[in-house]
Design a protein around this motif. Structure first.
Motif, PDB file in Angstrom:
ATOM      1  N   ALA A 252       0.822  -1.487  -0.153  1.00 42.05           N
ATOM      2  CA  ALA A 252       0.015  -0.111   0.134  1.00 42.05           C
ATOM      3  C   ALA A 252       0.873   1.237   0.041  1.00 42.05           C
ATOM      4  O   ALA A 252       1.980   1.377   0.763  1.00 42.05           O
ATOM      5  CB  ALA A 252      -0.808   0.036   1.110  1.00 42.05           C
ATOM      6  N   LEU A 253       0.446   2.209  -0.763  1.00 44.83           N
ATOM      7  CA  LEU A 253       1.032   3.423  -0.882  1.00 44.83           C
ATOM      8  C   LEU A 253      -0.032   4.619  -0.587  1.00 44.83           C
ATOM      9  O   LEU A 253      -0.972   4.659  -1.393  1.00 44.83           O
ATOM     10  CB  LEU A 253       1.729   4.043  -2.290  1.00 44.83           C
ATOM     11  N   VAL A 254       0.008   5.360   0.818  1.00 45.79           N
ATOM     12  CA  VAL A 254      -1.274   6.229   1.102  1.00 45.79           C
ATOM     13  C   VAL A 254      -0.462   7.820   0.683  1.00 45.79           C
ATOM     14  O   VAL A 254       0.354   7.931   1.061  1.00 45.79           O
ATOM     15  CB  VAL A 254      -1.291   6.004   2.680  1.00 45.79           C
ATOM     16  N   ILE A 255      -1.535   8.055  -0.025  1.00 41.95           N
ATOM     17  CA  ILE A 255      -1.149   9.898  -0.194  1.00 41.95           C
ATOM     18  C   ILE A 255      -2.286  10.581   0.558  1.00 41.95           C
ATOM     19  O   ILE A 255      -3.294  10.456   0.326  1.00 41.95           O
ATOM     20  CB  ILE A 255      -1.726   9.803  -1.621  1.00 41.95           C
ATOM     21  N   MET A 256      -1.710  11.304   1.346  1.00 49.26           N
ATOM     22  CA  MET A 256      -2.597  12.251   2.409  1.00 49.26           C
ATOM     23  C   MET A 256      -2.751  13.389   1.587  1.00 49.26           C
ATOM     24  O   MET A 256      -2.259  13.777   0.819  1.00 49.26           O
ATOM     25  CB  MET A 256      -2.036  12.270   3.729  1.00 49.26           C
ATOM     26  N   ALA A 257      -3.736  14.261   2.115  1.00 48.10           N
ATOM     27  CA  ALA A 257      -3.971  15.604   1.561  1.00 48.10           C
ATOM     28  C   ALA A 257      -2.959  16.487   1.343  1.00 48.10           C
ATOM     29  O   ALA A 257      -3.229  17.568   0.580  1.00 48.10           O
ATOM     30  CB  ALA A 257      -5.389  16.319   2.342  1.00 48.10           C
ATOM     31  N   ASP A 258      -2.149  16.430   2.559  1.00 43.41           N
ATOM     32  CA  ASP A 258      -0.986  17.443   2.468  1.00 43.41           C
ATOM     33  C   ASP A 258       0.197  16.914   1.680  1.00 43.41           C
ATOM     34  O   ASP A 258       1.435  17.469   2.058  1.00 43.41           O
ATOM     35  CB  ASP A 258      -0.586  17.711   3.939  1.00 43.41           C
ATOM     36  N   ALA A 259       0.058  15.645   0.995  1.00 45.98           N
ATOM     37  CA  ALA A 259       1.043  15.260   0.337  1.00 45.98           C
ATOM     38  C   ALA A 259       1.933  16.055  -0.679  1.00 45.98           C
ATOM     39  O   ALA A 259       1.389  16.831  -1.208  1.00 45.98           O
ATOM     40  CB  ALA A 259       0.925  13.579  -0.217  1.00 45.98           C
ATOM     41  N   ASP A 260       3.065  15.721  -1.172  1.00 46.27           N
ATOM     42  CA  ASP A 260       4.152  16.417  -2.016  1.00 46.27           C
ATOM     43  C   ASP A 260       3.601  15.454  -3.151  1.00 46.27           C
ATOM     44  O   ASP A 260       4.038  14.372  -3.661  1.00 46.27           O
ATOM     45  CB  ASP A 260       5.520  16.249  -1.846  1.00 46.27           C
ATOM     46  N   ILE A 261       2.567  15.956  -3.945  1.00 45.30           N
ATOM     47  CA  ILE A 261       2.234  15.231  -5.304  1.00 45.30           C
ATOM     48  C   ILE A 261       3.204  14.665  -6.124  1.00 45.30           C
ATOM     49  O   ILE A 261       2.929  13.609  -6.573  1.00 45.30           O
ATOM     50  CB  ILE A 261       0.927  15.996  -5.672  1.00 45.30           C
ATOM     51  N   GLN A 403       5.552  -4.186   3.304  1.00 42.46           N
ATOM     52  CA  GLN A 403       5.818  -3.143   3.556  1.00 42.46           C
ATOM     53  C   GLN A 403       4.867  -2.012   3.085  1.00 42.46           C
ATOM     54  O   GLN A 403       4.135  -2.286   2.095  1.00 42.46           O
ATOM     55  CB  GLN A 403       7.146  -2.800   2.844  1.00 42.46           C
ATOM     56  N   ALA A 404       4.694  -0.857   3.459  1.00 41.42           N
ATOM     57  CA  ALA A 404       3.611   0.195   2.991  1.00 41.42           C
ATOM     58  C   ALA A 404       4.650   1.546   3.166  1.00 41.42           C
ATOM     59  O   ALA A 404       5.496   1.791   3.817  1.00 41.42           O
ATOM     60  CB  ALA A 404       2.586   0.126   3.802  1.00 41.42           C
ATOM     61  N   GLY A 405       3.924   2.459   2.396  1.00 38.64           N
ATOM     62  CA  GLY A 405       4.514   3.977   2.313  1.00 38.64           C
ATOM     63  C   GLY A 405       3.339   4.869   2.467  1.00 38.64           C
ATOM     64  O   GLY A 405       2.223   4.623   2.371  1.00 38.64           O
ATOM     65  N   ALA A 425       7.348  -3.027   7.544  1.00 37.77           N
ATOM     66  CA  ALA A 425       8.060  -1.850   7.457  1.00 37.77           C
ATOM     67  C   ALA A 425       7.189  -0.550   6.909  1.00 37.77           C
ATOM     68  O   ALA A 425       6.350  -0.859   6.086  1.00 37.77           O
ATOM     69  CB  ALA A 425       9.294  -1.812   6.558  1.00 37.77           C
ATOM     70  N   VAL A 426       7.472   0.462   7.615  1.00 35.79           N
ATOM     71  CA  VAL A 426       6.687   1.619   7.051  1.00 35.79           C
ATOM     72  C   VAL A 426       7.659   2.691   6.507  1.00 35.79           C
ATOM     73  O   VAL A 426       8.681   3.061   7.065  1.00 35.79           O
ATOM     74  CB  VAL A 426       5.648   2.376   8.126  1.00 35.79           C
ATOM     75  N   VAL A 427       7.395   3.343   5.239  1.00 39.43           N
ATOM     76  CA  VAL A 427       8.191   4.118   4.614  1.00 39.43           C
ATOM     77  C   VAL A 427       7.507   5.485   4.624  1.00 39.43           C
ATOM     78  O   VAL A 427       6.655   5.622   3.879  1.00 39.43           O
ATOM     79  CB  VAL A 427       8.567   3.698   3.172  1.00 39.43           C
ATOM     80  N   VAL A 428       8.053   6.709   5.382  1.00 36.94           N
ATOM     81  CA  VAL A 428       7.559   8.042   5.076  1.00 36.94           C
ATOM     82  C   VAL A 428       7.907   8.478   3.920  1.00 36.94           C
ATOM     83  O   VAL A 428       9.206   8.911   3.830  1.00 36.94           O
ATOM     84  CB  VAL A 428       7.901   8.603   6.581  1.00 36.94           C
ATOM     85  N   ASN A 429       7.196   9.010   3.264  1.00 31.79           N
ATOM     86  CA  ASN A 429       7.546   9.962   2.111  1.00 31.79           C
ATOM     87  C   ASN A 429       8.470   9.307   1.200  1.00 31.79           C
ATOM     88  O   ASN A 429       9.132   9.664   0.528  1.00 31.79           O
ATOM     89  CB  ASN A 429       7.970  11.214   2.406  1.00 31.79           C
ATOM     90  N   GLY A 430       7.821   7.825   1.070  1.00 31.86           N
ATOM     91  CA  GLY A 430       8.553   7.043   0.066  1.00 31.86           C
ATOM     92  C   GLY A 430       7.679   5.962  -0.242  1.00 31.86           C
ATOM     93  O   GLY A 430       6.584   5.690   0.382  1.00 31.86           O
ATOM     94  N   GLY A 431       7.885   5.027  -1.269  1.00 32.98           N
ATOM     95  CA  GLY A 431       7.221   4.036  -1.431  1.00 32.98           C
ATOM     96  C   GLY A 431       7.435   2.810  -0.661  1.00 32.98           C
ATOM     97  O   GLY A 431       8.422   2.508  -0.190  1.00 32.98           O
ATOM     98  N   PRO A 432       6.312   1.896  -0.723  1.00 34.35           N
ATOM     99  CA  PRO A 432       7.021   0.343  -0.018  1.00 34.35           C
ATOM    100  C   PRO A 432       8.259  -0.458  -0.957  1.00 34.35           C
ATOM    101  O   PRO A 432       8.513  -1.393  -0.328  1.00 34.35           O
ATOM    102  CB  PRO A 432       5.699  -0.403  -0.360  1.00 34.35           C
ATOM    103  N   GLN A 433       8.483   0.088  -2.005  1.00 34.94           N
ATOM    104  CA  GLN A 433       9.684  -0.594  -2.519  1.00 34.94           C
ATOM    105  C   GLN A 433      10.951  -0.215  -2.019  1.00 34.94           C
ATOM    106  O   GLN A 433      12.014  -0.637  -2.615  1.00 34.94           O
ATOM    107  CB  GLN A 433       9.662  -0.316  -4.284  1.00 34.94           C
TER     108      GLN A 433
END
Length: 469
Positions: A252-261, A403-405, A425-433
């Protein structure tokens, strides 16, 4: 690749019970033939390894692994060509895989020198025993490494390098679909000084060979990467030997409202489409906040549409093939079912033979098998959510947890994601890859048991012995 290769046992390349062809998924041409081993020959290979003991020092093992890394670097183009031809991977991805494999070898070469124990005082009870306990880590013995078709060189290195670093003997069973890279690696290890009686390689049908190996009585550890279905069968059958499993995921890759698109789009593109979407830690679900979902999917579709699908051997190609036509057909069918359930295709959704075009879908139902199952193909399914709690719910609504981001500039959301996402593992401002050779890699739930990553794999492949003086 010579048809005399494919069975390495007893310190030599040996004849098997037949020959198997390896075909290029793009052209369907035969790109190699390998010797198939019988279950009896697999058992004999394991017995031979169990009958020897490595006398290599940590210095020796480090030199062998380093020399192998240097050989991969010198023969990078040949290794990459083999990967691309047998798997259909784009040549630029194949070259990156060779580089990653060389890095893994170098890191394990150094990590093997740092295998240590500890000293423990025992005067901690009312008995006042003034003794000193000293622990050491010993090699576990014979490691059976079973690897999948995707990333056919690096997946083998990820298991074989730490096994050698820990001074084990190892028998390799590569995927029957992509055995050529594993054969090249074993040859490279031998040319770099690995004693031939410390490694074996068997090719052929996985069911009968792996079953023969794990029930031979000569295997001390099974390390397996592959599907959850097969992993469960092996776990139920392997008994009391040490086991590690790196299985499926619905990353999963989560994109929140305040994300750097723009950054989120770049991560989603790389995570969903690199290696034709055939990566265990790739992006397989995108969970986008409804406030930014329109912008995100528009930009992601543009990025996906710009990728070049074509001949895997062409350096201009971004997306080669999937492993075979059946795999591409399965992705095609899952996309069609998601569309029938209400998803909307923004780009892609086209198949020719074993090739499937990068596909972005919006408004994907969270119960579609495109996202419920591990979909091994270049798809980017977007699920919309209204807030952070719903995003957490969707992330965890999965049998997998590798893993998730998450993309967010909200520190509290980042902290809570690390706490609440049920993954390895959780990756902040990055992808699960995201990956690095010096961190642990492994999942929870149906994504597996145990950890890879140089130091952590070495720990899995050793056992603790205590000396009390």
């Amino acid at each position: 690749m010579s048809a005399e290769w494919g069975l390495f046992s007893g310190g030599r390349w040996s004849p098997g019970v037949g020959v198997a062809e390896v075909r290029n998924p793009y052209t369907d041409e035969v790109v190699g033939t390998v010797v198939r081993a019988s279950p009896e020959q697999a058992l004999e290979a394991a017995r031979g390894l169990a009958g020897v003991r490595s006398e290599l020092t940590a210095y020796d093992r480090s030199n062998i692994l380093t020399a192998t890394a240097e050989l991969l670097h010198r023969e990078r183009d040949d290794f990459a060509s083999t990967i691309s031809q047998e798997s259909g991977l784009a040549i630029m991805d194949a070259r990156r895989e060779v580089d990653r494999a060389a890095t893994q070898l170098r890191y394990c070469a150094e990590e093997g020198k740092r295998i240590t124990g500890e000293a423990i005082r025992t005067d901690v009870t009312s008995a006042r025993q003034r003794r000193l306990a000293i622990t050491t880590r010993e090699p576990i013995g014979v490691v059976c490494a079973v690897t999948p078709f995707n990333r056919p060189l690096n997946q083998v290195v990820t298991k074989v390098a730490p096994a050698i670093a820990a001074n084990n003997r190892v028998v390799v069973k590569p995927s029957e679909k992509t055995p050529l890279s594993a054969i090249r690696l074993v040859d490279a290890l031998l040319r770099s000084g690995l004693p031939p009686d410390l490694i074996a390689l068997v090719c052929g049908e996985p069911g009968e060979l792996v079953d023969a190996l794990i029930h031979s009585g000569h295997i001390d550890m099974l390390t397996f990467t592959g599907s959850t279905r097969v992993g469960r069968l092996l776990a139920a059958s392997a008994g009391m030997i040490r086991q590690t499993y790196e299985l499926g995921d619905s990353g999963a890759l989560v994109i929140m409202a305040d994300a750097d698109i723009p950054a989120a789009v770049a991560a989603a593109t790389a995570g969903a489409f690199a290696t034709s979407g055939q990566s265990c830690r790739g992006v397989k679900r995108i969970i986008a906040h409804e406030d930014v979902a329109d912008e995100f999917v528009r930009e992601l579709a543009a990025a996906a549409s710009a990728l070049v699908v074509g001949d895997p051997g062409d350096p201009a190609t971004d997306i080669g093939t999937l492993i075979d036509r059946h795999a591409a057909s399965e992705v095609e069918a899952r996309v069609a079912r998601a569309v029938a359930a209400g998803a909307r295709v923004l780009c892609g959704a086209r198949r020719v033979g074993a090739q499937y075009w990068p596909t972005v879908l919006d408004h994907v139902p969270r119960d579609a098998d495109l996202v419920r199952l591990e979909t091994f193909g270049p798809t980017a399914p977007v699920i919309r959510v209204k807030d952070f709690p719903e995003a957490v719910e969707v992330v965890n609504d999965s049998r997998y947890g590798l893993q998730a981001g998450i993309f967010t500039n909200n520190l509290e959301h980042a902290r809570r994601a690390a706490e609440l996402f049920d993954v390895g593992a959780v990756v902040v401002n990055g992808g699960p890859q995201f990956e690095s050779p010096n961190i642990p890699f492994g999942g929870v739930k149906d994504s597996g048991i145990g950890r890879e990553g140089a130091r952590y794999a070495i720990e899995e492949m050793t056992r603790v012995k205590t000396l009390v003086i």
